[in-house]
Scaffold this active site. Sequence first.
Site, PDB file in Angstrom:
ATOM      1  N   SER A 100      38.217  34.187  38.863  1.00 10.89           N
ATOM      2  CA  SER A 100      38.626  34.269  37.534  1.00 10.89           C
ATOM      3  C   SER A 100      39.579  35.315  37.282  1.00 10.89           C
ATOM      4  O   SER A 100      40.617  35.693  38.024  1.00 10.89           O
ATOM      5  CB  SER A 100      37.557  33.903  36.659  1.00 10.89           C
ATOM      6  OG  SER A 100      37.961  33.352  35.386  1.00 10.89           O
TER       7      SER A 100
ATOM      8  N   ASP B   1      37.648  26.998  37.196  1.00  9.91           N
ATOM      9  CA  ASP B   1      37.107  28.309  37.188  1.00  9.91           C
ATOM     10  C   ASP B   1      36.079  28.377  38.124  1.00  9.91           C
ATOM     11  O   ASP B   1      34.986  27.794  38.367  1.00  9.91           O
ATOM     12  CB  ASP B   1      36.566  28.758  35.619  1.00  9.91           C
ATOM     13  CG  ASP B   1      36.272  30.206  35.824  1.00  9.91           C
ATOM     14  OD1 ASP B   1      36.065  30.903  36.648  1.00  9.91           O
ATOM     15  OD2 ASP B   1      36.695  30.866  34.546  1.00  9.91           O
TER      16      ASP B   1
END
Length: 279
Positions: free
Chosen positions: A43, A160
Amino acid sequence: MDDLKIKIGLALGSGAARGIAHIGVIKSLREANIPIECIAGTSMGALVGACYAANADIDFLEEVALTSNLKKLTGLLDPKFSFIRTGLLHGTRVENFLKTIIGEKNIEDCLIPYAAVATDLKTGNEVIIDSGPLIKAVRASISIPAIFIPVYFNGLYLVDGGTVNPVPADVVRSMGANFIIAVNVLNDPRKRPRLGLTGDKKSDKLPSMFNTLIQSIYIMEYNIVRANLLKADILIEPDVSAIQPYEFYRGAEALEAGYKAAKLVIPEIFKLLDNFQPV
């Protein structure tokens, strides 16, 4: 790899605006002449790691974090209501922003070996992206479910990587590192002073849909992190609990927190390196 050689790897974790602290950590390690020989990120950690791995220039990255580029991050949000079934934000503007920082390099072109962690939306499996377009790898790793639309990459729909591996210390080890420095900016959720978007005075009101989603994800990721931190030789945990995920305008605070946290553990890093016994 020479069995007697120390190869230091850096694992940078997820955390949205709090992840700007990663820049301060890298700056501190650089000042101490601690070489970073490979990087894996998830991320926001994937984004910062990619920017550094591409150019090995922390000064430029610090400048980006402290100027209006990140303060105006809201201008990068591109809501696509026609995609509301798959995600609120398309992510094209974020990709264009990244191009201004790192160009259109492939991961293979990075000055420091690099990998980004994403999640296969269909199977839930971890996907390690260590080749191909660098920006696409970052875009996949930062795709918070329901916020960004999933990224289609190599035949997979990716989101993610924090949902499976928020601080990818094990990935860095798989890249050949035998001394792992991990950076976790997912502080204990109980330390966060508020959930509301409108300030402390209204913190007791019902949180927004955005904050409910983000807080839920971070609680899950925090618990995953606590179960996996033994995979690192050194853990750096900047206290960025007061910074909310969307507060990119507080980059200076996050960066300073990362810098100070790394400074505190540098003596321990040197001590461990002096007594290092390669496995």
